[in-house]
Design a protein around this motif. Sequence first.
Motif, PDB file in Angstrom:
ATOM      1  N   ARG A   1      31.715  24.072  32.272  1.00  0.00           N
ATOM      2  CA  ARG A   1      30.479  24.670  31.778  1.00  0.00           C
ATOM      3  C   ARG A   1      30.629  25.401  30.449  1.00  0.00           C
ATOM      4  NH1 ARG A   1      28.003  27.768  36.965  1.00  0.00           N
ATOM      5  NH2 ARG A   1      30.163  28.258  37.464  1.00  0.00           N
ATOM      6  N   TYR A   2      31.865  25.844  30.144  1.00  0.00           N
ATOM      7  CA  TYR A   2      32.101  26.637  28.932  1.00  0.00           C
ATOM      8  C   TYR A   2      33.163  25.956  28.084  1.00  0.00           C
ATOM      9  CZ  TYR A   2      29.475  30.422  31.136  1.00  0.00           C
ATOM     10  OH  TYR A   2      28.488  31.167  31.720  1.00  0.00           O
ATOM     11  N   ARG A   3      32.829  25.638  26.846  1.00  0.00           N
ATOM     12  CA  ARG A   3      33.778  24.904  26.012  1.00  0.00           C
ATOM     13  C   ARG A   3      34.977  25.748  25.591  1.00  0.00           C
ATOM     14  NH1 ARG A   3      29.407  23.715  21.318  1.00  0.00           N
ATOM     15  NH2 ARG A   3      29.093  25.835  20.544  1.00  0.00           N
ATOM     16  N   THR A   4      34.895  27.056  25.736  1.00  0.00           N
ATOM     17  CA  THR A   4      36.014  27.931  25.388  1.00  0.00           C
ATOM     18  C   THR A   4      37.051  28.022  26.505  1.00  0.00           C
ATOM     19  OG1 THR A   4      34.656  29.781  26.160  1.00  0.00           O
ATOM     20  CG2 THR A   4      34.719  29.392  23.780  1.00  0.00           C
ATOM     21  N   VAL A   5      36.714  27.533  27.689  1.00  0.00           N
ATOM     22  CA  VAL A   5      37.604  27.626  28.848  1.00  0.00           C
ATOM     23  C   VAL A   5      38.380  26.328  28.999  1.00  0.00           C
ATOM     24  CG1 VAL A   5      37.740  28.013  31.349  1.00  0.00           C
ATOM     25  CG2 VAL A   5      36.032  29.234  29.993  1.00  0.00           C
ATOM     26  N   GLN A   6      39.675  26.452  29.229  1.00  0.00           N
ATOM     27  CA  GLN A   6      40.536  25.284  29.407  1.00  0.00           C
ATOM     28  C   GLN A   6      40.683  24.951  30.900  1.00  0.00           C
ATOM     29  OE1 GLN A   6      44.236  26.269  27.454  1.00  0.00           O
ATOM     30  NE2 GLN A   6      43.209  26.726  25.510  1.00  0.00           N
ATOM     31  N   PRO A   7      40.925  23.684  31.237  1.00  0.00           N
ATOM     32  CA  PRO A   7      41.076  23.309  32.646  1.00  0.00           C
ATOM     33  C   PRO A   7      42.195  24.061  33.371  1.00  0.00           C
ATOM     34  CG  PRO A   7      40.769  21.349  31.305  1.00  0.00           C
ATOM     35  CD  PRO A   7      40.930  22.499  30.353  1.00  0.00           C
ATOM     36  N   THR A   8      43.185  24.516  32.625  1.00  0.00           N
ATOM     37  CA  THR A   8      44.301  25.245  33.238  1.00  0.00           C
ATOM     38  C   THR A   8      44.029  26.747  33.385  1.00  0.00           C
ATOM     39  OG1 THR A   8      45.307  25.352  31.039  1.00  0.00           O
ATOM     40  CG2 THR A   8      46.078  23.614  32.530  1.00  0.00           C
ATOM     41  N   ASP A   9      42.935  27.250  32.811  1.00  0.00           N
ATOM     42  CA  ASP A   9      42.583  28.669  32.957  1.00  0.00           C
ATOM     43  C   ASP A   9      42.141  28.936  34.392  1.00  0.00           C
ATOM     44  OD1 ASP A   9      43.062  29.018  30.254  1.00  0.00           O
ATOM     45  OD2 ASP A   9      40.943  28.955  29.693  1.00  0.00           O
ATOM     46  N   ILE A  10      42.713  29.945  35.017  1.00  0.00           N
ATOM     47  CA  ILE A  10      42.407  30.250  36.413  1.00  0.00           C
ATOM     48  C   ILE A  10      41.376  31.381  36.474  1.00  0.00           C
ATOM     49  CG2 ILE A  10      43.354  30.972  38.644  1.00  0.00           C
ATOM     50  CD1 ILE A  10      46.110  29.995  37.597  1.00  0.00           C
ATOM     51  N   PRO A  11      40.154  31.110  36.950  1.00  0.00           N
ATOM     52  CA  PRO A  11      39.112  32.138  37.018  1.00  0.00           C
ATOM     53  C   PRO A  11      39.287  32.992  38.281  1.00  0.00           C
ATOM     54  CG  PRO A  11      38.215  30.065  37.762  1.00  0.00           C
ATOM     55  CD  PRO A  11      39.651  29.792  37.383  1.00  0.00           C
ATOM     56  N   PHE A  12      40.256  33.894  38.231  1.00  0.00           N
ATOM     57  CA  PHE A  12      40.665  34.599  39.437  1.00  0.00           C
ATOM     58  C   PHE A  12      39.751  35.745  39.831  1.00  0.00           C
ATOM     59  CE2 PHE A  12      42.570  37.148  36.129  1.00  0.00           C
ATOM     60  CZ  PHE A  12      42.579  38.445  36.625  1.00  0.00           C
ATOM     61  N   ALA A  13      38.929  36.247  38.897  1.00  0.00           N
ATOM     62  CA  ALA A  13      38.110  37.428  39.220  1.00  0.00           C
ATOM     63  C   ALA A  13      36.873  37.488  38.339  1.00  0.00           C
ATOM     64  CB  ALA A  13      38.944  38.701  39.044  1.00  0.00           C
ATOM     65  N   GLN A  14      35.937  38.359  38.723  1.00  0.00           N
ATOM     66  CA  GLN A  14      34.735  38.589  37.930  1.00  0.00           C
ATOM     67  C   GLN A  14      34.291  40.036  38.070  1.00  0.00           C
ATOM     68  OE1 GLN A  14      31.859  35.768  39.394  1.00  0.00           O
ATOM     69  NE2 GLN A  14      31.832  36.625  41.443  1.00  0.00           N
ATOM     70  N   ASP A  15      33.473  40.477  37.096  1.00  0.00           N
ATOM     71  CA  ASP A  15      32.938  41.830  37.155  1.00  0.00           C
ATOM     72  C   ASP A  15      31.575  41.832  37.843  1.00  0.00           C
ATOM     73  OD1 ASP A  15      31.042  41.047  35.228  1.00  0.00           O
ATOM     74  OD2 ASP A  15      32.014  42.112  33.574  1.00  0.00           O
ATOM     75  N   CYS A  16      30.870  42.951  37.798  1.00  0.00           N
ATOM     76  CA  CYS A  16      29.634  43.111  38.577  1.00  0.00           C
ATOM     77  C   CYS A  16      28.469  42.274  38.074  1.00  0.00           C
ATOM     78  CB  CYS A  16      29.231  44.585  38.640  1.00  0.00           C
ATOM     79  SG  CYS A  16      28.812  45.312  37.034  1.00  0.00           S
ATOM     80  N   VAL A  17      28.525  41.793  36.817  1.00  0.00           N
ATOM     81  CA  VAL A  17      27.429  40.997  36.283  1.00  0.00           C
ATOM     82  C   VAL A  17      27.800  39.526  36.110  1.00  0.00           C
ATOM     83  CG1 VAL A  17      26.299  42.956  35.164  1.00  0.00           C
ATOM     84  CG2 VAL A  17      27.982  41.608  33.884  1.00  0.00           C
ATOM     85  N   GLY A  18      29.034  39.155  36.464  1.00  0.00           N
ATOM     86  CA  GLY A  18      29.431  37.755  36.427  1.00  0.00           C
ATOM     87  C   GLY A  18      30.295  37.351  35.253  1.00  0.00           C
ATOM     88  N   ASN A  19      30.714  38.303  34.413  1.00  0.00           N
ATOM     89  CA  ASN A  19      31.727  37.972  33.404  1.00  0.00           C
ATOM     90  C   ASN A  19      33.038  37.693  34.130  1.00  0.00           C
ATOM     91  OD1 ASN A  19      30.106  38.378  31.022  1.00  0.00           O
ATOM     92  ND2 ASN A  19      30.214  40.569  31.468  1.00  0.00           N
ATOM     93  N   GLN A  20      33.840  36.791  33.564  1.00  0.00           N
ATOM     94  CA  GLN A  20      35.022  36.299  34.267  1.00  0.00           C
ATOM     95  C   GLN A  20      36.319  36.824  33.675  1.00  0.00           C
ATOM     96  OE1 GLN A  20      34.626  34.233  37.112  1.00  0.00           O
ATOM     97  NE2 GLN A  20      32.530  34.961  36.737  1.00  0.00           N
ATOM     98  N   PHE A  21      37.296  36.987  34.558  1.00  0.00           N
ATOM     99  CA  PHE A  21      38.667  37.265  34.161  1.00  0.00           C
ATOM    100  C   PHE A  21      39.481  36.009  34.468  1.00  0.00           C
ATOM    101  CE2 PHE A  21      36.848  41.409  35.264  1.00  0.00           C
ATOM    102  CZ  PHE A  21      37.051  42.085  34.061  1.00  0.00           C
ATOM    103  N   LEU A  22      40.148  35.499  33.444  1.00  0.00           N
ATOM    104  CA  LEU A  22      40.887  34.251  33.549  1.00  0.00           C
ATOM    105  C   LEU A  22      42.369  34.503  33.319  1.00  0.00           C
ATOM    106  CD1 LEU A  22      38.663  32.180  31.057  1.00  0.00           C
ATOM    107  CD2 LEU A  22      38.321  32.351  33.531  1.00  0.00           C
ATOM    108  N   LEU A  23      43.197  33.708  33.977  1.00  0.00           N
ATOM    109  CA  LEU A  23      44.627  33.691  33.681  1.00  0.00           C
ATOM    110  C   LEU A  23      44.923  32.462  32.846  1.00  0.00           C
ATOM    111  CD1 LEU A  23      46.156  34.651  37.151  1.00  0.00           C
ATOM    112  CD2 LEU A  23      46.312  35.994  35.031  1.00  0.00           C
ATOM    113  N   ARG A  24      45.463  32.696  31.651  1.00  0.00           N
ATOM    114  CA  ARG A  24      45.926  31.606  30.789  1.00  0.00           C
ATOM    115  C   ARG A  24      47.401  31.852  30.558  1.00  0.00           C
ATOM    116  NH1 ARG A  24      42.596  30.301  25.453  1.00  0.00           N
ATOM    117  NH2 ARG A  24      41.148  29.507  27.064  1.00  0.00           N
TER     118      ARG A  24
END
Length: 199
Positions: free
Chosen positions: A68-91
Motif C-alpha cells: 500500500r505504501y511505496r516507501t515501505v519495503q517487503p522486508t520491513d516488519i510492521p511490528f507495532a503502531q501508535d494510537c492513530v495508526g502510524n506504524q513502527f517498522l523494523l528494517r
Amino acid sequence: MKGLLFQGRPISDAQTFALLPLYLQDFLRAQNGVVAYFGGLHIRGCCHYPLWHDLGAAWNGEQAFWKRYRTVQPTDIPFAQDCVGNQFLLRGDAVLFLDTETGEIADLEVDFKHFLFGIEKFPLDALGMEPLRSFQQRGGQLEPGQLLSMYPPVCIQSRSEQRTLKPIPALERLTYLSGFYAQIKDLPDGQRLHYTLKA
C-alpha cells in the motif's frame, strides 16, 4: 509496560515467527504482542486471531503495508503502531516510523531494545500520544482492536485547529489511511484541495 489493555494468546503463527529476528522472537515468546499505554502502543503478535493483532497479515497479507505504501519495503516488519495508526517498522535492526497519512518514513535511530526503553521512559513523546490524551480527557477510552480516527487529517492545514477524535476498528482506520495516502501521494506540498471525505 504500563496501561496494558490486551496481551496476545500463545504463538500460533509459527511461519511468521520463524522469519523474525531473534530479539523480536524473544519478546514475543514472553508476551505475544500487547496493547499498552491505554491504547498508545500496539505491538503485534504471531497469531491468526484476532486479525487486527496478526503480524503476518500486516507484513505479508492482502493489505500488507509494503503493498500500500511505496516507501515501505517487503522486508520491513510492521511490528507495532501508535494510537492513530502510524506504524513502527523494523528494517534490519533499525526502527523506522511510517506516517500513514503521507507515506513518509523517518529513521528513529534506535534498535528494538532502545525503542522499548525510550517509550518506557517517555511514552507521551515517543508515541505521540497527544491525541489519545485529549480523547481521554473528554472521557473517551480506546478498546483493544481500536484506533483513533482524526478528522481532518493532520497533514491538511485547515481553517479550524479542532480535530474530531473518535475510536473506530483498527483495520477500518488503516484502510482509510492507505486510501487517503493513495489520493494525495503525488500532490505537491502546499497543494490546495477541497476535502470532504470523513474518517
